[in-house]
Design an enzyme around this catalytic site. Structure first.
Site, mmCIF file in Angstrom:
data_model
loop_
_atom_site.group_PDB
_atom_site.id
_atom_site.type_symbol
_atom_site.label_atom_id
_atom_site.label_comp_id
_atom_site.label_asym_id
_atom_site.label_seq_id
_atom_site.Cartn_x
_atom_site.Cartn_y
_atom_site.Cartn_z
ATOM 1 N N SER A 82 -33.093 -129.887 24.911
ATOM 2 C CA SER A 82 -32.970 -128.725 25.798
ATOM 3 C C SER A 82 -34.102 -127.716 25.646
ATOM 4 O O SER A 82 -34.248 -126.831 26.475
ATOM 5 C CB SER A 82 -31.630 -128.029 25.590
ATOM 6 O OG SER A 82 -31.603 -127.387 24.338
ATOM 7 N N LYS A 129 -32.091 -121.825 21.651
ATOM 8 C CA LYS A 129 -32.366 -121.387 23.024
ATOM 9 C C LYS A 129 -33.357 -120.237 23.005
ATOM 10 O O LYS A 129 -33.652 -119.659 21.964
ATOM 11 C CB LYS A 129 -31.079 -120.929 23.729
ATOM 12 C CG LYS A 129 -29.982 -121.968 23.800
ATOM 13 C CD LYS A 129 -30.323 -123.140 24.672
ATOM 14 C CE LYS A 129 -29.204 -124.163 24.641
ATOM 15 N NZ LYS A 129 -29.656 -125.501 24.721
#
Length: 190
Positions: free
Chosen positions: A51, A95
């Site tokens: 991700s 993230k």
């Protein structure tokens, strides 16, 4: 001035014990300092998912600065490690911070808007195909952050209700250094 043999012997004995004591204190201080540096700057995590590509790849091992947010607040663009809940057994996620407390984030026509203005990023990322719950404006409360993975179309992040906004208390720290593989070693650039 003349020194007696007993005085010289006592002087060297005291000096010897003093030197040993100083060595012990220095060794203890070095161990405590090393433990502190290791605890705050040497925790590592292995990237488990894609991700954050192209910034981080699955299998990269990175160091976490867990002290930085005890002294300051997370900043836009920081790559962080967080948990989705306060539970220490919940999995770690990596993230990038996009929205800060008090801001409104929206994804419209594949572009990120922060407080109604287009968010300009340091590098180009693919147009976002699925805005998730950010299709409507997402208002961040105090202590909340909106995060996205750099692989915008293959990331489970704040756009989805099962992740949502990240609370500061669930942020473990900021990633700062890639330690493996060898060809990727270096300071992580935001």
């Amino acid at each position: 001035m003349r020194f007696s043999p007993g005085y010289v012997k006592d002087y060297f004995a005291k000096t010897k014990y003093k030197t040993i004591f100083i060595w012990i204190v220095e060794i203890v201080l070095v161990i405590v300092l090393a433990a502190g540096v290791s605890y705050f700057f040497g925790k590592s995590v292995v990237v488990q998912e894609g991700s954050m590509e192209p910034t981080l790849k699955a299998g990269d091992r990175v160091l976490i600065n867990s002290a930085v947010y005890k002294l300051s607040s997370p900043k836009r663009g920081d790559v962080i490690v967080h948990r989705t809940s306060r539970n220490d057994k919940s999995s770690l996620h990596i993230k990038r911070i996009i929205g800060l407390p008090g801001e409104t984030v929206q994804i419209k026509n594949g572009k990120i808007l922060v407080d109604g203005k287009r968010y300009k990023e340091a590098r180009e990322y693919p147009k976002i195909k699925n805005p998730g719950m950010a299709e409507s404006s997402v208002k961040l409360k105090s202590g909340e952050y909106f995060v996205l993975g750099d692989n915008r179309n293959n990331s489970e992040d704040s756009r989805y209700t099962d992740v949502g906004n990240i609370k500061k208390k669930n942020i473990i720290g900021r990633l700062w250094f890639v330690i493996s593989p060898k060809n990727r070693i270096g300071i992580l650039k935001n």
